[in-house]
Design a protein around this motif. Sequence first.
Motif, short mmCIF file in Angstrom:
data_model
loop_
_atom_site.label_atom_id
_atom_site.label_comp_id
_atom_site.label_asym_id
_atom_site.label_seq_id
_atom_site.Cartn_x
_atom_site.Cartn_y
_atom_site.Cartn_z
N LEU A 85 -100.91 -20.62 -75.66
CA LEU A 85 -101.37 -21.22 -74.57
C LEU A 85 -100.87 -22.59 -74.24
CD1 LEU A 85 -105.31 -21.03 -75.48
CD2 LEU A 85 -104.12 -19.65 -73.75
N GLY A 86 -99.76 -22.89 -74.87
CA GLY A 86 -98.84 -23.99 -74.80
C GLY A 86 -99.71 -25.27 -75.13
N LEU A 87 -100.35 -25.31 -76.16
CA LEU A 87 -101.10 -26.56 -76.52
C LEU A 87 -100.43 -27.18 -77.56
CD1 LEU A 87 -104.60 -24.93 -77.14
CD2 LEU A 87 -103.63 -25.67 -75.09
N GLY A 88 -100.56 -28.58 -77.42
CA GLY A 88 -100.26 -29.50 -78.67
C GLY A 88 -100.93 -28.95 -79.87
N LEU A 89 -100.36 -29.28 -81.05
CA LEU A 89 -100.85 -28.80 -82.18
C LEU A 89 -100.71 -29.73 -83.30
CD1 LEU A 89 -102.17 -26.50 -84.30
CD2 LEU A 89 -99.90 -25.70 -85.09
N VAL A 90 -101.79 -30.37 -84.14
CA VAL A 90 -101.43 -31.31 -84.96
C VAL A 90 -102.30 -30.77 -86.19
CG1 VAL A 90 -101.98 -33.73 -85.82
CG2 VAL A 90 -101.97 -33.20 -83.32
N SER A 91 -101.34 -30.73 -87.30
CA SER A 91 -101.94 -29.75 -88.40
C SER A 91 -102.32 -30.77 -89.66
CB SER A 91 -101.01 -28.62 -88.74
OG SER A 91 -99.79 -29.31 -89.44
N ASP A 92 -103.24 -30.27 -90.40
CA ASP A 92 -103.47 -30.95 -91.76
C ASP A 92 -104.16 -32.36 -91.51
OD1 ASP A 92 -103.97 -31.02 -94.30
OD2 ASP A 92 -101.83 -31.34 -95.05
N VAL A 93 -105.13 -32.40 -90.65
CA VAL A 93 -105.63 -33.77 -90.21
C VAL A 93 -106.61 -34.18 -91.22
CG1 VAL A 93 -106.94 -34.87 -88.65
CG2 VAL A 93 -105.14 -33.46 -87.84
N THR A 94 -106.63 -35.51 -91.56
CA THR A 94 -107.30 -35.84 -92.65
C THR A 94 -108.36 -36.84 -92.28
OG1 THR A 94 -105.72 -37.57 -93.04
CG2 THR A 94 -105.80 -35.49 -94.81
N ASP A 95 -108.25 -37.43 -91.06
CA ASP A 95 -109.17 -38.37 -90.38
C ASP A 95 -108.81 -38.21 -88.90
OD1 ASP A 95 -111.04 -40.19 -90.42
OD2 ASP A 95 -109.81 -42.00 -91.20
N PRO B 109 -101.30 -36.51 -93.39
CA PRO B 109 -100.01 -36.99 -94.48
C PRO B 109 -98.65 -36.57 -94.11
CG PRO B 109 -101.39 -34.96 -95.16
CD PRO B 109 -101.89 -35.56 -93.93
N ILE B 110 -97.71 -37.41 -94.51
CA ILE B 110 -96.45 -36.93 -94.43
C ILE B 110 -95.64 -37.28 -95.71
CG2 ILE B 110 -95.80 -37.26 -91.78
CD1 ILE B 110 -94.82 -39.91 -92.29
N TYR B 111 -94.53 -36.65 -95.86
CA TYR B 111 -93.66 -37.02 -97.11
C TYR B 111 -94.63 -36.73 -98.19
CZ TYR B 111 -90.75 -39.79 -93.84
OH TYR B 111 -89.94 -40.19 -92.69
N ALA B 112 -94.92 -35.52 -98.17
CA ALA B 112 -95.59 -35.11 -99.36
C ALA B 112 -96.93 -35.60 -99.70
CB ALA B 112 -94.83 -34.65 -100.52
N GLY B 113 -97.54 -36.47 -98.82
CA GLY B 113 -98.66 -37.07 -99.04
C GLY B 113 -98.29 -38.61 -99.49
N LYS B 114 -96.95 -39.05 -99.46
CA LYS B 114 -96.64 -40.35 -100.01
C LYS B 114 -97.16 -41.48 -99.01
CE LYS B 114 -94.11 -40.75 -103.56
NZ LYS B 114 -94.39 -41.77 -104.60
N VAL C 130 -98.41 -34.12 -107.20
CA VAL C 130 -99.41 -35.14 -106.69
C VAL C 130 -99.83 -35.18 -105.22
CG1 VAL C 130 -99.38 -37.85 -106.32
CG2 VAL C 130 -98.87 -36.85 -108.48
N ALA C 131 -98.77 -34.44 -104.66
CA ALA C 131 -99.12 -33.98 -103.16
C ALA C 131 -100.15 -33.25 -102.63
CB ALA C 131 -97.83 -33.47 -102.74
N GLY C 132 -100.72 -32.64 -103.82
CA GLY C 132 -101.83 -31.54 -103.50
C GLY C 132 -103.05 -32.14 -104.09
N MET C 133 -103.20 -33.20 -104.70
CA MET C 133 -104.30 -33.75 -105.44
C MET C 133 -104.60 -35.43 -105.25
SD MET C 133 -102.64 -35.20 -108.12
CE MET C 133 -103.80 -35.90 -109.24
N SER C 134 -103.78 -35.93 -104.75
CA SER C 134 -103.58 -37.46 -104.71
C SER C 134 -104.85 -38.06 -103.80
CB SER C 134 -102.27 -38.13 -104.45
OG SER C 134 -102.06 -37.97 -102.97
N ASN C 135 -105.56 -37.16 -102.94
CA ASN C 135 -106.54 -37.79 -102.30
C ASN C 135 -107.87 -37.46 -102.83
OD1 ASN C 135 -104.90 -38.94 -100.17
ND2 ASN C 135 -105.59 -37.46 -98.61
N ALA C 136 -107.93 -37.01 -104.12
CA ALA C 136 -109.32 -36.70 -104.60
C ALA C 136 -109.93 -38.15 -104.87
CB ALA C 136 -108.83 -36.13 -106.12
N LYS C 137 -111.07 -38.09 -104.80
CA LYS C 137 -111.90 -39.67 -104.93
C LYS C 137 -111.46 -40.25 -106.29
CE LYS C 137 -115.14 -38.63 -101.02
NZ LYS C 137 -114.98 -37.23 -101.12
N VAL C 138 -111.82 -39.49 -107.52
CA VAL C 138 -111.62 -40.07 -108.52
C VAL C 138 -110.64 -39.24 -109.45
CG1 VAL C 138 -112.83 -40.83 -110.87
CG2 VAL C 138 -113.86 -41.07 -108.72
#
Length: 323
Positions: free
Chosen positions: A111-121, A134-139, A275-283
């Motif tokens: 459809l020629g739409l813009g795409l933003v992936s992996d949105v966290t907020d 996130p970019i740079y593997a969540g850094k 760490v890129a896969g889990m650093s956003n865990a709350k605790v």
Amino acid sequence: MSKKILVFAETREGNVRKVSYECLSAAHRIAEGGEIVAAVFDSNPSQQVTSLAQYGASQVYVVSNNQLDPYTAEAYTQAFTQLLSAVQPDVILIGHTALGKDLAPRVAARLGLGLVSDVTDISVDDGEVVFTRPIYAGKAFQKKKSVENTILATIRPNNIPMQEADVHRMANQVDFAADIRDLKTTIKEIVRKAANGVDLAEAKVVVSGGRGVKSAEGFDPLRELAEVLGGAVGASRGACDAEYCDYSLQIGQTGKVVTPDLYIACGISGAIQHVAGMSNAKVIVAINKDPEAPIFKIADYGIVGDLFEVIPLLTEEFKNMLN
Ligand code: FAD
């Protein structure tokens, strides 16, 4: 300016997945008084229509065609593009799940739409939708504003809190018959891997093992702890490469991204790719016998010790607390 937001409601075994309700919450943040609608691809949708209404959809499109079950990227792409062309939303939200990651880019390209992936907020600034990802593997995190008129975004599970359901809220059901033709793929068989019941991507507690677990049997105490806490078991790539567990458990840059309330890393050194896969865990709790292990730099609580001594003690303690 008010917007029309469409949420793609992903279902599994007849139930709407939690991330789709989180997408509805995200929609509420940005709608600015506009319309929030949902789309569900299911032949028996009455329960889903009710629950999507309770979480905020004012209208639910029920997309039907007998070629939509089981999922194929081709059939869903055809049906979803037809629906979007008819509904003309300003923003489309899909969970950043295996299905969402497969479907969203195809639909956006068609459809020629813009795409933003992996949105966290997600938020609104001066009438424009701002997506954080996130970019740079969540850094680091990047904020993007849409430059296209219509934008499609995939929302990372467990990041945008679900709003409370309102059991009195109702939605209009609109049936949409999709015209699907010329499919080049057919599903012959679906082979499911045995799972312990709790979906890793959506689990509130993840107990993860690394090379320090030392063997496939070494995962047994982790499984017991996860069970007591109602959580799921994950792993580092080190543990997967050593064949202690299946790659479906791998967390990290090239594995799954998880954002549980509690992440317990056992015998994991804390490489950047993990760490890129889990650093956003709350605790984050780390158990490692090496006090210099990098995982302690990102842990909220660190236990220096042998995991085979520490985990059974924790399991016992939690059993006593939770009984
Ligand atoms: P190790 O680094 O070997 O750490 C084992 C830890 O266990 C050590 O810290 C040790 O002190 C501790 N330990 C040992 N025995 C005990 C005990 N009895 N009690 C307590 N602690 C103990 N890795 C991922 O995890 N996910 C990814 O998605 C990923 N993607 C990658 C992509 C690329 C392109 C590359 C190059 C690498 C990737 N990796 C990924 C691999 C990553 O770089 C690390 O090699 C891997 O995460 C290490 O796994 P580990 O921490 O289990 O093992």
